[in-house]
Design a protein around this motif. Structure first.
Motif, PDB file in Angstrom:
ATOM      1  N   MET A  72     -28.481 -59.971 -50.066  1.00 59.72           N
ATOM      2  CA  MET A  72     -27.537 -60.521 -51.042  1.00 59.72           C
ATOM      3  C   MET A  72     -26.343 -61.111 -50.308  1.00 59.72           C
ATOM      4  O   MET A  72     -25.850 -60.528 -49.336  1.00 59.72           O
ATOM      5  CB  MET A  72     -27.056 -59.430 -52.004  1.00 59.72           C
ATOM      6  N   ASP A  73     -25.880 -62.254 -50.795  1.00 61.62           N
ATOM      7  CA  ASP A  73     -24.765 -62.938 -50.149  1.00 61.62           C
ATOM      8  C   ASP A  73     -23.841 -63.515 -51.221  1.00 61.62           C
ATOM      9  O   ASP A  73     -24.291 -64.233 -52.113  1.00 61.62           O
ATOM     10  CB  ASP A  73     -25.308 -64.070 -49.260  1.00 61.62           C
ATOM     11  N   LEU A  74     -22.561 -63.169 -51.146  1.00 57.46           N
ATOM     12  CA  LEU A  74     -21.572 -63.709 -52.077  1.00 57.46           C
ATOM     13  C   LEU A  74     -21.307 -65.170 -51.720  1.00 57.46           C
ATOM     14  O   LEU A  74     -20.918 -65.478 -50.595  1.00 57.46           O
ATOM     15  CB  LEU A  74     -20.281 -62.893 -52.008  1.00 57.46           C
ATOM     16  N   ASP A  75     -21.516 -66.075 -52.660  1.00 52.89           N
ATOM     17  CA  ASP A  75     -21.400 -67.512 -52.397  1.00 52.89           C
ATOM     18  C   ASP A  75     -19.945 -67.914 -52.164  1.00 52.89           C
ATOM     19  O   ASP A  75     -19.062 -67.582 -52.971  1.00 52.89           O
ATOM     20  CB  ASP A  75     -21.948 -68.313 -53.584  1.00 52.89           C
ATOM     21  N   THR A  76     -19.699 -68.642 -51.055  1.00 53.33           N
ATOM     22  CA  THR A  76     -18.357 -69.112 -50.690  1.00 53.33           C
ATOM     23  C   THR A  76     -17.320 -68.069 -51.115  1.00 53.33           C
ATOM     24  O   THR A  76     -16.436 -68.333 -51.925  1.00 53.33           O
ATOM     25  CB  THR A  76     -18.047 -70.479 -51.330  1.00 53.33           C
ATOM     26  N   PHE A  77     -17.422 -66.887 -50.509  1.00 49.95           N
ATOM     27  CA  PHE A  77     -16.726 -65.701 -50.997  1.00 49.95           C
ATOM     28  C   PHE A  77     -15.221 -65.903 -51.148  1.00 49.95           C
ATOM     29  O   PHE A  77     -14.638 -65.626 -52.195  1.00 49.95           O
ATOM     30  CB  PHE A  77     -17.040 -64.534 -50.059  1.00 49.95           C
ATOM     31  N   PHE A  78     -14.551 -66.365 -50.091  1.00 51.50           N
ATOM     32  CA  PHE A  78     -13.098 -66.524 -50.158  1.00 51.50           C
ATOM     33  C   PHE A  78     -12.713 -67.531 -51.238  1.00 51.50           C
ATOM     34  O   PHE A  78     -11.752 -67.330 -51.993  1.00 51.50           O
ATOM     35  CB  PHE A  78     -12.538 -66.976 -48.808  1.00 51.50           C
ATOM     36  N   VAL A  79     -13.457 -68.628 -51.296  1.00 47.68           N
ATOM     37  CA  VAL A  79     -13.195 -69.657 -52.312  1.00 47.68           C
ATOM     38  C   VAL A  79     -13.372 -69.084 -53.710  1.00 47.68           C
ATOM     39  O   VAL A  79     -12.552 -69.307 -54.610  1.00 47.68           O
ATOM     40  CB  VAL A  79     -14.125 -70.870 -52.099  1.00 47.68           C
ATOM     41  N   SER A  80     -14.436 -68.323 -53.902  1.00 42.41           N
ATOM     42  CA  SER A  80     -14.715 -67.745 -55.219  1.00 42.41           C
ATOM     43  C   SER A  80     -13.618 -66.778 -55.647  1.00 42.41           C
ATOM     44  O   SER A  80     -13.244 -66.723 -56.829  1.00 42.41           O
ATOM     45  CB  SER A  80     -16.065 -67.017 -55.201  1.00 42.41           C
ATOM     46  N   CYS A  81     -13.076 -66.020 -54.689  1.00 41.84           N
ATOM     47  CA  CYS A  81     -11.964 -65.113 -55.007  1.00 41.84           C
ATOM     48  C   CYS A  81     -10.742 -65.900 -55.470  1.00 41.84           C
ATOM     49  O   CYS A  81     -10.067 -65.522 -56.438  1.00 41.84           O
ATOM     50  CB  CYS A  81     -11.616 -64.266 -53.787  1.00 41.84           C
ATOM     51  N   GLU A  82     -10.428 -66.987 -54.791  1.00 43.31           N
ATOM     52  CA  GLU A  82      -9.278 -67.805 -55.175  1.00 43.31           C
ATOM     53  C   GLU A  82      -9.472 -68.413 -56.560  1.00 43.31           C
ATOM     54  O   GLU A  82      -8.518 -68.536 -57.343  1.00 43.31           O
ATOM     55  CB  GLU A  82      -9.046 -68.906 -54.142  1.00 43.31           C
ATOM     56  N   VAL A  96      -5.501 -77.061 -49.693  1.00 42.61           N
ATOM     57  CA  VAL A  96      -5.513 -76.006 -48.682  1.00 42.61           C
ATOM     58  C   VAL A  96      -4.750 -74.783 -49.199  1.00 42.61           C
ATOM     59  O   VAL A  96      -3.609 -74.905 -49.658  1.00 42.61           O
ATOM     60  CB  VAL A  96      -4.874 -76.485 -47.363  1.00 42.61           C
ATOM     61  N   ILE A  97      -5.398 -73.628 -49.141  1.00 43.36           N
ATOM     62  CA  ILE A  97      -4.779 -72.363 -49.544  1.00 43.36           C
ATOM     63  C   ILE A  97      -4.804 -71.424 -48.349  1.00 43.36           C
ATOM     64  O   ILE A  97      -5.833 -71.282 -47.679  1.00 43.36           O
ATOM     65  CB  ILE A  97      -5.534 -71.729 -50.737  1.00 43.36           C
ATOM     66  N   ARG A  98      -3.676 -70.791 -48.059  1.00 45.90           N
ATOM     67  CA  ARG A  98      -3.585 -69.933 -46.879  1.00 45.90           C
ATOM     68  C   ARG A  98      -4.560 -68.771 -46.946  1.00 45.90           C
ATOM     69  O   ARG A  98      -5.116 -68.348 -45.941  1.00 45.90           O
ATOM     70  CB  ARG A  98      -2.156 -69.410 -46.726  1.00 45.90           C
ATOM     71  N   GLY A  99      -4.789 -68.225 -48.113  1.00 42.52           N
ATOM     72  CA  GLY A  99      -5.756 -67.141 -48.230  1.00 42.52           C
ATOM     73  C   GLY A  99      -5.104 -65.780 -48.339  1.00 42.52           C
ATOM     74  O   GLY A  99      -3.960 -65.588 -47.941  1.00 42.52           O
ATOM     75  N   ASP A 100      -5.837 -64.832 -48.891  1.00 42.97           N
ATOM     76  CA  ASP A 100      -5.327 -63.491 -49.173  1.00 42.97           C
ATOM     77  C   ASP A 100      -6.379 -62.481 -48.713  1.00 42.97           C
ATOM     78  O   ASP A 100      -7.214 -62.044 -49.508  1.00 42.97           O
ATOM     79  CB  ASP A 100      -5.044 -63.364 -50.672  1.00 42.97           C
ATOM     80  N   MET A 101      -6.339 -62.125 -47.428  1.00 38.37           N
ATOM     81  CA  MET A 101      -7.376 -61.253 -46.880  1.00 38.37           C
ATOM     82  C   MET A 101      -7.375 -59.884 -47.540  1.00 38.37           C
ATOM     83  O   MET A 101      -8.423 -59.237 -47.649  1.00 38.37           O
ATOM     84  CB  MET A 101      -7.192 -61.119 -45.368  1.00 38.37           C
ATOM     85  N   GLU A 102      -6.231 -59.429 -47.994  1.00 35.19           N
ATOM     86  CA  GLU A 102      -6.184 -58.136 -48.675  1.00 35.19           C
ATOM     87  C   GLU A 102      -6.998 -58.178 -49.964  1.00 35.19           C
ATOM     88  O   GLU A 102      -7.768 -57.261 -50.259  1.00 35.19           O
ATOM     89  CB  GLU A 102      -4.742 -57.747 -48.970  1.00 35.19           C
ATOM     90  N   MET A 103      -6.857 -59.259 -50.719  1.00 36.63           N
ATOM     91  CA  MET A 103      -7.645 -59.396 -51.944  1.00 36.63           C
ATOM     92  C   MET A 103      -9.137 -59.478 -51.621  1.00 36.63           C
ATOM     93  O   MET A 103      -9.965 -58.822 -52.272  1.00 36.63           O
ATOM     94  CB  MET A 103      -7.231 -60.653 -52.703  1.00 36.63           C
ATOM     95  N   TYR A 104      -9.483 -60.267 -50.600  1.00 39.41           N
ATOM     96  CA  TYR A 104     -10.894 -60.430 -50.266  1.00 39.41           C
ATOM     97  C   TYR A 104     -11.504 -59.094 -49.824  1.00 39.41           C
ATOM     98  O   TYR A 104     -12.639 -58.769 -50.187  1.00 39.41           O
ATOM     99  CB  TYR A 104     -11.070 -61.470 -49.149  1.00 39.41           C
ATOM    100  N   SER A 105     -10.752 -58.330 -49.058  1.00 41.61           N
ATOM    101  CA  SER A 105     -11.246 -57.027 -48.618  1.00 41.61           C
ATOM    102  C   SER A 105     -11.450 -56.084 -49.802  1.00 41.61           C
ATOM    103  O   SER A 105     -12.456 -55.374 -49.886  1.00 41.61           O
ATOM    104  CB  SER A 105     -10.271 -56.401 -47.620  1.00 41.61           C
ATOM    105  N   ASN A 106     -10.498 -56.074 -50.724  1.00 40.71           N
ATOM    106  CA  ASN A 106     -10.623 -55.225 -51.915  1.00 40.71           C
ATOM    107  C   ASN A 106     -11.822 -55.631 -52.769  1.00 40.71           C
ATOM    108  O   ASN A 106     -12.558 -54.767 -53.272  1.00 40.71           O
ATOM    109  CB  ASN A 106      -9.340 -55.290 -52.741  1.00 40.71           C
TER     110      ASN A 106
END
Length: 381
Positions: free
Chosen positions: A8-18, A70-80
């Motif tokens: 199983m693979d989350l599609d474009t994971f960081f993008v999907s979180c944003e 361009v979005i800097r990103g939120d690694m804390e959110m992605y990890s959670n």
């Protein structure tokens, strides 16, 4: 018993979180990364159409796709979110391996006696989408290699079943680049010899592959023929890495203790990157002169970056050292490990900093892990 292995693979994971945070971003070209001097950590399918890819300098990506946001990103959110998805899957399967922050292997062998494995995997994927809103793709086959390749072919938001009798017809027409262990250097080497499809690779004598690429030749041939006995490693058994230092004499020299802690963190971070791990938990341990032992830990966004992990380690030391007694032992442990790319905090780091880490790692690989490092880590050596 036939194996049933799902990937199983989350599609474009960081993008999907944003896009969960801001629905206006849905359908628009999106780059996740660290500003003008940073690199692309992730990008949407809309930008990939223009040739944008991960690890590309953002300036170059914007030349290819000027309309991208361009979005800097939120690694804390992605990890959670990654932890949440892990918990959803883990409670529904007998054996789960978390292969990276956004991909998983499930061993469903034997479950077809009670419930169709493909239907069961489909329902797990639906549970992830329903409970998190994240798109996820999967493939089900008899081993990890075929199921991983299948997931790549099923994206986006796809599902695929590849039974044993269909493995060769599925693999044969695909490019050798689809095999996980084939990097750009191997691809270029084999391409020059006319080996560009998995079918051609599967028919190449093992002896020839061994001469070309060494000991990995046999493993590559097996994967091209759909053979992979690699087991699914239980997520709960994921190892930790750690270092401890027992002082020859109990000490209260805080500067020296922090120097030693800094050096240990740097060595462990090098090991993380060499073995392609990311950590999500930092633990600091001290043992006082009376042998009382105390620990404190942080759960953090996934990383393998020295400067990030050193900051957390020093903060933990300040919290755990509260008696002002002499210290007998200091220890640091990274746990909650998952495999990941050579990934620093791509949302904060510049190309120059990432290049610096890569250069330092090359020096350490050649001359030893103690050959170069921060001055703070050498103060007490």
């Amino acid at each position: 018993m036939n194996r049933a292995i799902a990937h199983m693979d989350l599609d474009t994971f960081f993008v999907s979180c944003e896009r969960l945070k801001n629905s206006d971003l849905v359908g628009k070209p999106l780059i996740i990364g660290g500003g003008d001097r940073g690199v692309v950590a992730s990008c949407s399918y809309e930008t990939r159409y223009f040739g944008v890819r991960s690890a590309m300098p953002i300036k170059m990506a914007l030349r290819l796709c000027p309309e991208a946001k361009v979005i800097r990103g939120d690694m804390e959110m992605y990890s959670n979110m990654s932890h949440t998805v892990t918990e959803i899957i883990q409670e529904k399967v007998p054996l789960l391996e978390k292969a990276s922050i956004d991909e998983f292997y499930l061993d469903l062998s034997g479950m077809d006696k009670f419930f169709g494995c493909y239907q069961w995997t489909t329902e797990i994927a639906e549970a992830v989408r329903k409970n998190t809103g994240l798109p996820i793709s999967f493939a089900l086959s008899t081993n990890k290699t075929v199921s991983k390749i299948g997931t790549g072919e099923s994206k986006p938001i796809g599902k695929l079943e590849i039974p044993e009798q269909s493995i060769k017809p599925f693999l044969n027409p695909l490019s050798i680049k689809k095999i996980p262990m084939v990097g750009n250097v191997t691809f270029q080497l084999l391409s020059r010899l006319g080996v560009r499809t998995i079918e051609t690779l599967s028919e190449t004598p093992i002896e020839v592959l061994h001469q070309l690429i060494g000991k990995n030749g046999q493993e590559l041939w097996k994967k091209a023929n759909g053979i992979d006995e690699t087991p699914v490693v239980p997520y709960s058994d994921r190892k930790s890495i750690s270092k401890e230092n027992t002082f020859s004499q109990d000490t209260i020299d805080i500067t020296a203790i922090k120097s030693i802690l800094s050096g240990m963190v740097e060595q462990l971070c090098f090991q993380l990157r060499q073995e392609k791990w990311l950590t999500s938990t930092v633990v600091v341990k001290i043992r006082y002169s009376n042998f009382d032992t105390e620990t404190k830990q942080y759960r953090i966004p996934y990383t393998s970056s020295d400067h990030t992990l050193l900051r957390y380690a020093l903060e933990l030391f300040e919290k755990v050292y509260n008696r002002r007694m002499r210290i007998r032992l200091i220890g640091i442990k990274f746990t909650g490990l998952v495999h990941g790319c050579h990934q620093m905090n791509l949302f904060e780091d510049t190309e120059e900093l990432i290049s610096l880490y890569q250069t330092l790692d090359k020096i350490k690989t050649r001359f030893g892990s103690d050959s170069v490092g921060r001055a703070s880590g050498f103060l007490n050596q």
